[in-house]
Design a protein around this motif. Structure first.
Motif, short mmCIF file in Angstrom:
data_model
loop_
_atom_site.label_atom_id
_atom_site.label_comp_id
_atom_site.label_asym_id
_atom_site.label_seq_id
_atom_site.Cartn_x
_atom_site.Cartn_y
_atom_site.Cartn_z
N THR A 222 0.83 -1.21 0.00
CA THR A 222 0.00 0.00 0.00
C THR A 222 0.87 1.26 0.00
O THR A 222 0.60 2.22 -0.72
N GLY A 223 1.92 1.23 0.82
CA GLY A 223 2.83 2.37 0.85
C GLY A 223 3.51 2.58 -0.49
O GLY A 223 3.62 3.71 -0.98
N MET A 224 3.95 1.48 -1.09
CA MET A 224 4.62 1.61 -2.39
C MET A 224 3.65 2.10 -3.46
O MET A 224 4.05 2.85 -4.37
N ALA A 225 2.39 1.71 -3.37
CA ALA A 225 1.41 2.15 -4.36
C ALA A 225 1.31 3.67 -4.40
O ALA A 225 1.19 4.27 -5.48
N LYS A 226 1.36 4.30 -3.25
CA LYS A 226 1.30 5.77 -3.19
C LYS A 226 2.53 6.38 -3.87
O LYS A 226 2.44 7.39 -4.58
N ILE A 227 3.68 5.76 -3.65
CA ILE A 227 4.91 6.27 -4.27
C ILE A 227 4.87 6.08 -5.79
O ILE A 227 5.28 6.98 -6.54
N VAL A 228 4.36 4.94 -6.23
CA VAL A 228 4.27 4.69 -7.67
C VAL A 228 3.40 5.74 -8.36
O VAL A 228 3.74 6.25 -9.44
N LEU A 229 2.29 6.09 -7.74
CA LEU A 229 1.41 7.11 -8.33
C LEU A 229 2.12 8.47 -8.39
O LEU A 229 1.95 9.22 -9.36
N ALA A 230 2.92 8.77 -7.38
CA ALA A 230 3.67 10.03 -7.38
C ALA A 230 4.73 10.03 -8.49
O ALA A 230 4.97 11.06 -9.12
N ILE A 231 5.37 8.89 -8.69
CA ILE A 231 6.36 8.78 -9.77
C ILE A 231 5.68 8.95 -11.13
O ILE A 231 6.24 9.56 -12.04
N ASP A 232 4.47 8.44 -11.25
CA ASP A 232 3.74 8.60 -12.50
C ASP A 232 3.46 10.08 -12.79
O ASP A 232 3.51 10.52 -13.94
N LYS A 233 3.21 10.85 -11.76
CA LYS A 233 3.02 12.30 -11.94
C LYS A 233 4.33 12.97 -12.39
O LYS A 233 4.31 13.90 -13.20
N LYS A 278 17.75 12.35 -21.44
CA LYS A 278 18.11 13.05 -22.67
C LYS A 278 19.53 13.58 -22.53
O LYS A 278 20.06 13.68 -21.41
N PRO A 279 20.20 13.91 -23.65
CA PRO A 279 21.57 14.44 -23.56
C PRO A 279 21.63 15.64 -22.62
O PRO A 279 20.79 16.54 -22.67
N GLY A 280 22.62 15.60 -21.74
CA GLY A 280 22.77 16.67 -20.75
C GLY A 280 22.17 16.35 -19.40
O GLY A 280 22.50 16.99 -18.39
N ASP A 281 21.29 15.34 -19.33
CA ASP A 281 20.71 14.93 -18.05
C ASP A 281 21.75 14.19 -17.21
O ASP A 281 22.52 13.38 -17.73
N SER A 282 21.75 14.46 -15.93
CA SER A 282 22.66 13.79 -15.01
C SER A 282 21.96 12.61 -14.35
O SER A 282 20.85 12.76 -13.82
N PRO A 283 22.56 11.41 -14.36
CA PRO A 283 21.96 10.29 -13.64
C PRO A 283 21.73 10.59 -12.16
O PRO A 283 20.70 10.21 -11.60
N GLN A 284 22.67 11.31 -11.55
CA GLN A 284 22.54 11.65 -10.13
C GLN A 284 21.34 12.56 -9.89
O GLN A 284 20.60 12.40 -8.91
N GLN A 285 21.13 13.52 -10.79
CA GLN A 285 20.00 14.41 -10.65
C GLN A 285 18.68 13.66 -10.84
O GLN A 285 17.69 13.94 -10.15
N ALA A 286 18.68 12.70 -11.76
CA ALA A 286 17.47 11.91 -11.98
C ALA A 286 17.12 11.10 -10.74
O ALA A 286 15.95 10.98 -10.37
N ILE A 287 18.13 10.54 -10.08
CA ILE A 287 17.88 9.81 -8.83
C ILE A 287 17.38 10.76 -7.75
O ILE A 287 16.46 10.43 -6.98
N GLN A 288 17.96 11.97 -7.70
CA GLN A 288 17.57 12.93 -6.68
C GLN A 288 16.11 13.37 -6.84
O GLN A 288 15.41 13.61 -5.85
N GLU A 289 15.64 13.45 -8.08
CA GLU A 289 14.22 13.81 -8.31
C GLU A 289 13.30 12.80 -7.63
O GLU A 289 12.28 13.19 -7.05
N VAL A 290 13.65 11.52 -7.69
CA VAL A 290 12.84 10.50 -7.03
C VAL A 290 13.04 10.57 -5.52
O VAL A 290 12.09 10.40 -4.74
N GLU A 291 14.28 10.84 -5.09
CA GLU A 291 14.52 10.99 -3.66
C GLU A 291 13.68 12.12 -3.06
O GLU A 291 13.17 12.01 -1.94
#
Length: 401
Positions: A222-233, A278-291
């Protein structure tokens, strides 16, 4: 004028004779490669890996009088390397195509038959990536007296379909390359940029309890379901960050697992996240967005116990090859042979992700369509594969630093 016309006609006749002469041995080589099962063992426990293909290439190079070596990478898996020394042996252009394939599923015919019909060769790996590999080796072995300006190195790489450790080994080998041509199914279009990716897991910890009294536990699913919906946004936000060549970035929850049995409140749940860059995107920044997203659930009223399972698998998006010498030469070759050559981008990834970390400008060109890659009816067009040989040959001969 008449002399020029006769010379042009003679040149065209030689060209057609060459294209005709390589067709049969090229198809035979491609069929032989397809008959060697080389499923990546990291994707299927029964996969044989790349060794069978590498041994086949060793025999091919012996027959053609080409030098070769094995670049050991990991667990008995090795890149296969062959080359033709150029006028300047210290300058190198890399041609790379991978030996591994994805697993087979729901094939109605033999996926390793290499069957030829209707102008196509069918089978697992036909377009992804054995047609490019066969075309590159044929191009190298038919250079004849044409000594290239740079040393041409052809590498058959391992593990492209999983973590690209073969390409990473090339990038970290200490051998320098002025440019690289990566063989992948592009319909002979010239890809100068493509997306990268970063992949990792999230884990939610709950508290087990009997499902007759679920209030005594904490449901991790149930907790993960809430996070999945937020990631979808978040994905909807990313969709607005368009790139003119490769399109917008994306994030997908691609795998989920949780629970221990039917009558127990699930104490744990994990998801896999696939984030396209996309070109120029940082993997670390992408992880931080989810964090940033999961932090709101950690500290909010839900108090969800969630963590990222790191390190992530990182394949950065290569910088665009626009404006580079290799893109210029490749564009001319594609236009001369196939009527292509326009710079385009792609939403998928290749070995160029790892090669670019060594500062190597990369273009991606190859026969076949990515629409057939990974399908249960994979095939490659023979005429495209023949034309790929000439495109690669022209790049090998005409590239000068």
């Amino acid at each position: 004028m008449a002399v020029h016309i006769r010379k042009a006609a003679a040149k065209l006749k030689r060209y057609h004779h060459f294209m005709s002469s390589i067709r049969a041995p090229l198809v035979k080589m491609l069929q032989d490669l397809i008959k060697i099962e080389s499923i990546n063992p990291s994707l299927a426990a029964t996969g044989s890996g790349e060794q069978g293909v590498a041994l086949f290439l060793e025999q091919y190079c012996k027959e053609k009088g080409l030098p070769y070596e094995f670049q050991e990478v990991a667990d008995g898996r090795a890149n296969f390397v062959t080359w033709r020394t150029g006028r300047d042996p210290d300058k190198r252009v890399l041609f790379v195509a991978h030996m591994d394939t994805v697993p087979i599923d729901k094939w109605e015919t033999d996926p390793f038959s290499g069957e030829e019909h209707s102008g196509r060769v069918h089978g697992r790996g036909s377009c992804d990536d054995k047609a490019s590999l066969a075309a590159m080796l044929t191009a190298l072995s038919t250079l004849g007296d044409s000594q290239p300006a740079t040393t041409i190195v052809v590498v058959a790489s391992i593990d492209e379909e999983f973590r690209k450790i073969g390409a990473r080994a090339i990038a970290q080998s200490g051998v320098t390359y002025d440019a690289a041509v990566v063989g992948e199914p592009t319909d002979l279009e010239l890809v100068v940029a493509h997306k990268g990716s970063v992949r990792w897991q999230l884990e939610v910890q709950g508290v087990p309890a009997h499902t007759s009294k679920p209030y005594l536990g904490v449901n991790a699913i149930t907790g993960m379901a809430k996070i999945v919906l937020a990631i979808d946004k978040l994905n909807a936000v990313l969709a607005k960050q368009d790139d003119p060549l490769v399109g917008p970035p994306a994030i997908t929850v691609s795998l989920i697992e949780g629970g221990i049995e039917l009558t127990t409140v699930p104490p744990v749940c994990r998801i896999w996240i696939d984030r396209r860059l996309k070109p120029g995107d940082s993997p670390q920044q992408a992880i931080q967005e989810v964090e940033d997203i999961v932090n709101t659930f950690r500290s909010g009223e839900d108090q969800i116990r969630v963590c990222s399972l790191l390190p992530a698998w990182e394949d950065p998006a290569p910088n665009s090859a626009e404006g580079t010498k290799i893109a210029e030469v490749a564009s001319r070759a594609c236009a001369n042979v196939a009527g292509t050559g326009k710079y385009i981008g792609a939403p998928w990834g290749t070995d160029a992700s790892q090669l670019s970390l060594a500062g190597i400008p990369c273009v991606v060109i190859g026969p076949g369509s990515v629409d057939q890659a990974h399908t249960s009816n994979e095939f490659v067009d023979i005429e495209q594969t023949v034309k790929a040989v000439e495109i690669y040959r022209q790049i090998m001969i005409e590239y000068e630093p």
